[in-house]
Design a protein around this motif. Structure first.
Motif, PDB file in Angstrom:
ATOM      1  N   GLU A   1     -20.666  76.563 110.641  1.00 53.22           N
ATOM      2  CA  GLU A   1     -22.009  76.046 110.373  1.00 53.22           C
ATOM      3  C   GLU A   1     -21.978  74.846 109.435  1.00 53.22           C
ATOM      4  N   LYS A   2     -21.221  74.926 108.366  1.00 59.12           N
ATOM      5  CA  LYS A   2     -21.172  73.825 107.405  1.00 59.12           C
ATOM      6  C   LYS A   2     -20.551  72.578 108.024  1.00 59.12           C
ATOM      7  N   SER A   3     -19.475  72.745 108.773  1.00 59.28           N
ATOM      8  CA  SER A   3     -18.772  71.582 109.317  1.00 59.28           C
ATOM      9  C   SER A   3     -19.619  70.823 110.327  1.00 59.28           C
ATOM     10  N   GLN A   4     -20.595  71.484 110.949  1.00 58.48           N
ATOM     11  CA  GLN A   4     -21.455  70.789 111.907  1.00 58.48           C
ATOM     12  C   GLN A   4     -22.438  69.837 111.226  1.00 58.48           C
ATOM     13  N   THR A   5     -22.525  69.904 109.909  1.00 53.79           N
ATOM     14  CA  THR A   5     -23.289  68.898 109.164  1.00 53.79           C
ATOM     15  C   THR A   5     -22.419  67.678 108.844  1.00 53.79           C
ATOM     16  N   TRP A   6     -21.121  67.782 109.090  1.00 56.31           N
ATOM     17  CA  TRP A   6     -20.193  66.670 108.842  1.00 56.31           C
ATOM     18  C   TRP A   6     -19.969  65.833 110.095  1.00 56.31           C
ATOM     19  N   GLY A   7     -19.822  66.512 111.228  1.00 58.36           N
ATOM     20  CA  GLY A   7     -19.526  65.838 112.488  1.00 58.36           C
ATOM     21  C   GLY A   7     -20.442  66.322 113.591  1.00 58.36           C
ATOM     22  N   THR A   8     -20.189  65.841 114.800  1.00 62.79           N
ATOM     23  CA  THR A   8     -21.033  66.156 115.953  1.00 62.79           C
ATOM     24  C   THR A   8     -20.151  66.642 117.097  1.00 62.79           C
ATOM     25  N   PRO A   9     -20.752  67.125 118.186  1.00 62.96           N
ATOM     26  CA  PRO A   9     -19.948  67.490 119.359  1.00 62.96           C
ATOM     27  C   PRO A   9     -19.199  66.320 119.985  1.00 62.96           C
ATOM     28  N   ASP A  10     -19.474  65.099 119.516  1.00 58.65           N
ATOM     29  CA  ASP A  10     -18.792  63.921 120.050  1.00 58.65           C
ATOM     30  C   ASP A  10     -17.585  63.488 119.222  1.00 58.65           C
ATOM     31  N   ASN A  11     -17.356  64.140 118.086  1.00 60.28           N
ATOM     32  CA  ASN A  11     -16.152  63.800 117.312  1.00 60.28           C
ATOM     33  C   ASN A  11     -15.527  65.004 116.591  1.00 60.28           C
TER      34      ASN A  11
END
Length: 271
Positions: free
Chosen positions: A170-180
């Motif tokens: 959950e936290k890491s999805q605030t850093w990057g996106t499904p595109d990177n």
């Protein structure tokens, strides 16, 4: 390489196979030791035998680092030899303070031109974000791994009653996106793949553990596949060390084709 380009390869080859180039000088066929660069010669023949069914190659950096400068040279030649339309993964598991991560990112993305790198999340955002600053490159974050020691930390219960790996996702999805941003999710933890997918519905997963480690490809597809497949399933030993004779490349191809044929059926079923 974009997410759409990866998916196009999956569709064209009816495969989501990643071949792990865990090339050990002590395990390659003995006749190759006469070559000027035995590691590269082994990799070259494996790539020639599997490139039409593989959508990714994943050199494990430790096998090359262990040989010093010669190992890095073999790795460089291997990367140059891999067709440019095939996704490359630096299985390096880096992750350090920000300025050091920035140098690791420069090394693997600029100097060596890998498409992606595996990164450990334990030190948090400043250790991961430098890798995410490179356009067209990918971070593959360790989320839920297949090794026995993963239970030491990844599945510990946090103060809110949820396991630690939930917070990583959950936290890491605030850093990057499904595109990177992709995630490492072990195949041997089949009962958890659906759990991870529910938390990261659009992201690609790099899935080790199928083959020699006993993971079920059918379970991985059933619980992990999304609308763009969303899976890169890695097999290393089960392909590259299937035969130690002079016919090793032919046997590697046979093993890779077996996986590809099963993957085609699963793609036809779930997509």
């Amino acid at each position: 390489m974009t997410r759409q380009e990866i998916f196009q390869q999956i569709q064209q080859k009816a495969s989501f196979l990643c071949v792990g180039l865990d090339t050990d000088i002590q395990k390659i066929p003995q006749h190759l030791l006469k070559a000027a660069d035995p590691i590269f010669e082994f990799n070259k023949q494996i790539i020639d035998a599997t490139a039409d069914v593989a959508v990714a190659y994943k050199p494990n950096i430790a096998f090359y680092e262990s040989l010093g400068a010669k190992g890095w040279e073999s790795l460089h030649k291997t990367l140059e030899y891999i067709p440019k339309n095939i996704f490359t993964v630096a299985d390096a598991k880096r992750g350090d303070i920000g300025n050091t991560s920035a140098l690791y990112a420069r090394a693997f993305f600029d100097t060596m031109d890998f498409n992606s790198i595996t990164v450990a999340p334990y030190m948090g955002v400043d250790s991961v974000s430098p890798f995410l600053e490179f356009e067209g490159k990918w971070v593959i974050l360790l989320a839920l791994t297949s090794n026995q020691g993963s239970q030491d930390f990844q599945t510990l219960t946090a103060s809110d009653g949820r396991p630690y790996f939930h917070h990583v996702l959950e936290k890491s999805q605030t850093w990057g996106t499904p595109d990177n941003l992709m995630y490492v999710v072990g195949a041997t933890r089949g009962e958890k793949i659906a759990e991870v997918r529910s938390l990261a519905p659009e992201h690609f997963f790099l899935v080790p553990g199928v083959g020699a480690q006993g993971g079920s490809l059918e379970d991985v597809a059933k619980f992990g596949m999304n609308e763009q497949c969303g899976l890169l399933v890695n097999s290393s030993r089960g392909i590259i060390y299937a035969d130690s004779s002079e016919n090793f490349a032919k046997t590697a191809r046979m093993e890779a084709q077996k996986l590809q044929e099963e993957m085609k059926k699963l793609l036809d079923h779930y997509l």
